[in-house]
Motif scaffolding. Structure first.
Motif, PDB file in Angstrom:
ATOM      1  N   VAL A  85      31.648 -10.214  -2.140  1.00 44.82           N
ATOM      2  CA  VAL A  85      31.838  -8.766  -2.278  1.00 44.82           C
ATOM      3  C   VAL A  85      31.138  -8.006  -1.146  1.00 44.82           C
ATOM      4  CG1 VAL A  85      31.317  -6.752  -3.727  1.00 44.82           C
ATOM      5  CG2 VAL A  85      32.213  -8.845  -4.767  1.00 44.82           C
ATOM      6  N   ASN A  86      29.887  -8.363  -0.869  1.00 44.99           N
ATOM      7  CA  ASN A  86      29.098  -7.554   0.063  1.00 44.99           C
ATOM      8  C   ASN A  86      29.172  -7.993   1.523  1.00 44.99           C
ATOM      9  OD1 ASN A  86      28.154  -5.741  -1.918  1.00 44.99           O
ATOM     10  ND2 ASN A  86      26.713  -7.309  -2.625  1.00 44.99           N
ATOM     11  N   HIS A  87      29.519  -9.223   1.776  1.00 46.88           N
ATOM     12  CA  HIS A  87      29.587  -9.682   3.168  1.00 46.88           C
ATOM     13  C   HIS A  87      31.019  -9.942   3.614  1.00 46.88           C
ATOM     14  CE1 HIS A  87      25.202  -9.942   3.661  1.00 46.88           C
ATOM     15  NE2 HIS A  87      25.233 -10.173   2.359  1.00 46.88           N
ATOM     16  N   LEU A  88      31.778 -10.640   2.788  1.00 50.38           N
ATOM     17  CA  LEU A  88      33.176 -10.894   3.163  1.00 50.38           C
ATOM     18  C   LEU A  88      34.056  -9.683   2.846  1.00 50.38           C
ATOM     19  CD1 LEU A  88      33.540 -14.565   1.868  1.00 50.38           C
ATOM     20  CD2 LEU A  88      33.232 -13.820   4.242  1.00 50.38           C
ATOM     21  N   LYS A  89      33.559  -8.804   1.974  1.00 53.57           N
ATOM     22  CA  LYS A  89      34.292  -7.579   1.607  1.00 53.57           C
ATOM     23  C   LYS A  89      35.678  -7.875   1.009  1.00 53.57           C
ATOM     24  CE  LYS A  89      31.139  -4.840   3.673  1.00 53.57           C
ATOM     25  NZ  LYS A  89      30.286  -3.924   2.898  1.00 53.57           N
ATOM     26  N   VAL A  90      35.717  -8.807   0.076  1.00 55.78           N
ATOM     27  CA  VAL A  90      37.005  -9.157  -0.541  1.00 55.78           C
ATOM     28  C   VAL A  90      37.589  -7.957  -1.301  1.00 55.78           C
ATOM     29  CG1 VAL A  90      36.490 -11.627  -0.767  1.00 55.78           C
ATOM     30  CG2 VAL A  90      35.946 -10.080  -2.660  1.00 55.78           C
ATOM     31  N   GLN A  91      38.894  -7.905  -1.355  1.00 56.98           N
ATOM     32  CA  GLN A  91      39.591  -6.807  -2.035  1.00 56.98           C
ATOM     33  C   GLN A  91      39.908  -7.161  -3.493  1.00 56.98           C
ATOM     34  OE1 GLN A  91      40.213  -3.787  -0.765  1.00 56.98           O
ATOM     35  NE2 GLN A  91      39.288  -4.358   1.198  1.00 56.98           N
ATOM     36  N   HIS A  92      39.961  -8.455  -3.773  1.00 53.10           N
ATOM     37  CA  HIS A  92      40.350  -8.898  -5.114  1.00 53.10           C
ATOM     38  C   HIS A  92      39.460 -10.054  -5.574  1.00 53.10           C
ATOM     39  CE1 HIS A  92      44.129  -6.594  -4.873  1.00 53.10           C
ATOM     40  NE2 HIS A  92      44.112  -6.949  -3.600  1.00 53.10           N
ATOM     41  N   VAL A  93      39.042  -9.992  -6.834  1.00 49.25           N
ATOM     42  CA  VAL A  93      38.353 -11.126  -7.442  1.00 49.25           C
ATOM     43  C   VAL A  93      39.231 -11.603  -8.589  1.00 49.25           C
ATOM     44  CG1 VAL A  93      36.272 -11.980  -8.581  1.00 49.25           C
ATOM     45  CG2 VAL A  93      36.085 -10.174  -6.843  1.00 49.25           C
ATOM     46  N   ILE A  94      39.585 -12.866  -8.543  1.00 47.88           N
ATOM     47  CA  ILE A  94      40.497 -13.438  -9.533  1.00 47.88           C
ATOM     48  C   ILE A  94      39.765 -14.476 -10.377  1.00 47.88           C
ATOM     49  CG2 ILE A  94      42.582 -14.845  -9.843  1.00 47.88           C
ATOM     50  CD1 ILE A  94      43.269 -13.755  -6.852  1.00 47.88           C
ATOM     51  N   VAL A  95      39.788 -14.294 -11.688  1.00 47.66           N
ATOM     52  CA  VAL A  95      39.330 -15.357 -12.586  1.00 47.66           C
ATOM     53  C   VAL A  95      40.595 -16.053 -13.064  1.00 47.66           C
ATOM     54  CG1 VAL A  95      38.175 -15.959 -14.749  1.00 47.66           C
ATOM     55  CG2 VAL A  95      37.289 -14.076 -13.347  1.00 47.66           C
ATOM     56  N   CYS A  96      40.731 -17.328 -12.725  1.00 45.47           N
ATOM     57  CA  CYS A  96      41.949 -18.036 -13.122  1.00 45.47           C
ATOM     58  C   CYS A  96      41.628 -19.210 -14.044  1.00 45.47           C
ATOM     59  CB  CYS A  96      42.717 -18.522 -11.894  1.00 45.47           C
ATOM     60  SG  CYS A  96      44.337 -19.213 -12.344  1.00 45.47           S
ATOM     61  N   GLY A  97      42.011 -19.077 -15.301  1.00 48.49           N
ATOM     62  CA  GLY A  97      41.896 -20.178 -16.252  1.00 48.49           C
ATOM     63  C   GLY A  97      43.183 -20.971 -16.261  1.00 48.49           C
ATOM     64  N   HIS A  98      43.267 -21.932 -17.152  1.00 48.07           N
ATOM     65  CA  HIS A  98      44.525 -22.690 -17.248  1.00 48.07           C
ATOM     66  C   HIS A  98      44.714 -23.205 -18.661  1.00 48.07           C
ATOM     67  CE1 HIS A  98      42.683 -26.820 -17.232  1.00 48.07           C
ATOM     68  NE2 HIS A  98      41.679 -26.118 -16.764  1.00 48.07           N
ATOM     69  N   TYR A  99      45.973 -23.188 -19.081  1.00 44.03           N
ATOM     70  CA  TYR A  99      46.292 -23.726 -20.407  1.00 44.03           C
ATOM     71  C   TYR A  99      45.932 -25.211 -20.419  1.00 44.03           C
ATOM     72  CZ  TYR A  99      48.691 -19.313 -21.106  1.00 44.03           C
ATOM     73  OH  TYR A  99      48.949 -17.975 -21.222  1.00 44.03           O
TER      74      TYR A  99
END
Ligand code: CO
Length: 211
Positions: A85-99
C-alpha cells in the motif's frame, strides 16, 4: 532425475523460452516492480494467482497463507500490506478464497490439529461463530462449507478495512479498492463476493480519526 531436479531443468527451459519470446523481459523487470494489485490468497497449490488471472511476473504482489486470512496480529501479512500500500502504491487489494478450501473444512471439524494449526484455524472457527445462525440453517455439508468460504473472504476484507494502513491510504490517496473473490476449483472461475470502495464506513469502533 529427482522431482526437484526436474523443477530446476524446467526453470532453465522457461528462462530460455521467455528470453526468446521477449528479449527485454528480464531487463525490464530487474529495474522496476510496479504491480497494481496485492493478492492475498490461499497457499493451496491449485490456486496460483498469476495463472488463474492470466497475469505476468511484475503484475501482482502476492501473499498466501492457509485459507487466505487477514489476522491483525500477523506481522507477515501486515508488513506485506504496508509495503504494497505505502511503497508499491497498489490500487487494488484482493482477498481470494476458493471453494473446497481444506483450511476452512478443517476449521469446521472437531479434530485436534495440534497447537500451531489449531491456533490458525481458530480464526476461521470465529468466523463460523459470527455467522452461526445462517450457517446452521444449511443442511447440505458442501453448501455449508461453500458459504463459510464466502463469508470468510468477506470477513477478511473487513479485517483489511479495519487496519490503519488501509484507512490512512483511503483518507489521503483514495485507494486502494478492496475486493473479496472466491475461485472455483471445479470450473476455474472467480466469483466476486464483496467490493469496498475507498472511504467506505465501517463499524465506528474500528475507525481511526487521527490518521
Ligand atoms: Co485453501
Amino acid at each position: 532425475m529427482t522431482t526437484y531436479e526436474k523443477l530446476l531443468l524446467d526453470n532453465k527451459a522457461w528462462a530460455k523460452a521467455q528470453e526468446e519470446k521477449d528479449p527485454e523481459f528480464f531487463k525490464r523487470l530487474i529495474s522496476i516492480q510496479r504491480p497494481e494489485f496485492l493478492w492475498i490468497g490461499c497457499s493451496d497449490s491449485r490456486v496460483p494467482a498469476d495463472k488463474i488471472t492470466g497475469t505476468q511476473p511484475g503484475e501482482i504482489f502476492v501473499h498466501r497463507n492457509i485459507a487466505n486470512m487477514v489476522v491483525h496480529t500477523d506481522v507477515n501479512l501486515l508488513s506485506v500490506l504496508d509495503y504494497a500500500v505505502n511503497h508499491l502504491k497498489v490500487q487494488h487489494v484482493i482477498v481470494c478464497g476458493h471453494y473446497g478450501c481444506g483450511g476452512v473444512k478443517a476449521a469446521m471439524d472437531n479434530n485436534d490439529y495440534k497447537p500451531v494449526l489449531n491456533m490458525w484455524l481458530r480464526n476461521i472457527k470465529d468466523v463460523y461463530h459470527q455467522h452461526r445462525d445462517e450457517l446452521n440453517t444449511i443442511k447440505n455439508e458442501e453448501a455449508k462449507t461453500d458459504r463459510l468460504i464466502e463469508l470468510n473472504v468477506e470477513e477478511q476484507v473487513m479485517h483489511l478495512a479495519q487496519t490503519s494502513i488501509i484507512q490512512r491510504a483511503w483518507k489521503n490517496e483514495s485507494r486502494p479498492h478492496l475486493h473479496g473473490w472466491v475461485y472455483g476449483l471445479k470450473d476455474g472461475l472467480i466469483k466476486p463476493v464483496l467490493e469496498m470502495a475507498p472511504g467506505t464506513h465501517i463499524d465506528p469502533l474500528y475507525e481511526y480519526n487521527n490518521l
